[in-house]
Design an enzyme around this catalytic site. Structure first.
Site, PDB file in Angstrom:
ATOM      1  N   SER A  68     -32.312  35.850  18.038  1.00 37.75           N
ATOM      2  CA  SER A  68     -32.942  36.263  16.784  1.00 37.75           C
ATOM      3  C   SER A  68     -33.855  35.162  16.278  1.00 37.75           C
ATOM      4  O   SER A  68     -33.630  33.984  16.561  1.00 37.75           O
ATOM      5  CB  SER A  68     -31.861  36.575  15.746  1.00 37.75           C
ATOM      6  OG  SER A  68     -32.423  37.084  14.564  1.00 37.75           O
ATOM      7  N   ASP A  69     -34.896  35.555  15.544  1.00 37.72           N
ATOM      8  CA  ASP A  69     -35.799  34.588  14.937  1.00 37.72           C
ATOM      9  C   ASP A  69     -36.363  35.179  13.654  1.00 37.72           C
ATOM     10  O   ASP A  69     -36.557  36.390  13.549  1.00 37.72           O
ATOM     11  CB  ASP A  69     -36.942  34.226  15.889  1.00 37.72           C
ATOM     12  CG  ASP A  69     -37.639  32.963  15.447  1.00 37.72           C
ATOM     13  OD1 ASP A  69     -37.091  31.868  15.692  1.00 37.72           O
ATOM     14  OD2 ASP A  69     -38.709  33.056  14.827  1.00 37.72           O
ATOM     15  N   THR A  70     -36.625  34.294  12.685  1.00 38.20           N
ATOM     16  CA  THR A  70     -37.117  34.730  11.376  1.00 38.20           C
ATOM     17  C   THR A  70     -38.328  33.912  10.965  1.00 38.20           C
ATOM     18  O   THR A  70     -38.345  32.701  11.159  1.00 38.20           O
ATOM     19  CB  THR A  70     -36.010  34.569  10.309  1.00 38.20           C
ATOM     20  OG1 THR A  70     -34.867  35.325  10.700  1.00 38.20           O
ATOM     21  CG2 THR A  70     -36.475  35.030   8.941  1.00 38.20           C
ATOM     22  N   GLY A 105     -36.823  39.131  13.958  1.00 31.40           N
ATOM     23  CA  GLY A 105     -36.847  39.801  15.253  1.00 31.40           C
ATOM     24  C   GLY A 105     -35.525  39.592  15.953  1.00 31.40           C
ATOM     25  O   GLY A 105     -34.871  38.559  15.793  1.00 31.40           O
TER      26      GLY A 105
END
Length: 190
Positions: A68-70, A105
């Site tokens: 995950s990435d923000t 994501g």
């Protein structure tokens, strides 16, 4: 037994998965997080999430690996994590009294399968004084968070309104992630 691995050392993502009472392992993904500035925010977060999941998946090909990435987007500017106090101040000043978007994501890989998706949540900040910004920076909270704030901590006092998935702003859209895991055949509590 099916193995789930969180490809992140984020304590927030770990806590969100623990809230689902899922059994999982944590394997930090040490990947290059640079990206092509021509990419859209949704492309950036899905690409970085996939990069993280793929890295860990190489060591654990039969496991379900979750990356995950923000990022935070103010106007047309993508805001990452501030490196120092002056970065944090500039980011928070930019977010003060306005609405920005938080993109998270997620990528889930398993053997030769993968799913990528993103969530976008709009967050509106109160108008902040310089003293409030400096006070928040003194908490130390801004430095490992996209956009320089954490909605689940002291940063909650900066937020006037959100439209979208709260958990996505924390770092993982929990409900959508659970549904996508289920589609790939991972067993959930219900």
């Amino acid at each position: 037994m099916k193995t789930l691995i969180l490809a992140s050392s984020s304590p927030r993502r770990k806590e969100l998965l623990e809230n689902l009472q899922l059994t999982f392992e944590v394997s930090s993904s040490d990947v290059d997080e640079s990206y092509d500035p021509k990419l859209t925010p949704e492309e950036i977060v899905m690409e970085l999430a996939f990069r993280k999941a793929s890295f860990v998946s190489q060591k654990h090909p039969s496991a379900y690996v979750l990356g995950s990435d923000t990022v935070v987007v103010a106007g047309n500017e993508v805001l990452g994590k501030p490196q120092e106090k002056s970065d944090a101040f500039q980011m928070l000043k930019k977010l003060s009294g306005s609405t920005h978007s938080v993109y998270t994501g997620v990528a889930i890989t398993r053997e030769n399968e993968s799913i990528k998706f993103f969530e976008k949540t709009d967050v509106t900040f109160w108008e902040l004084t310089e003293d409030e910004i400096h006070g928040y920076i003194q908490t130390g909270e801004p430095f490992d968070k996209a956009g320089g704030y954490g909605i689940q901590g002291f940063g909650s006092m900066l937020v006037k309104e959100i439209k979208g998935d709260y958990f996505s702003v924390v770092g993982l859209p929990v409900s959508k992630t659970a549904r996508e895991l289920k589609k790939l055949g991972f067993d959930l509590p219900f």
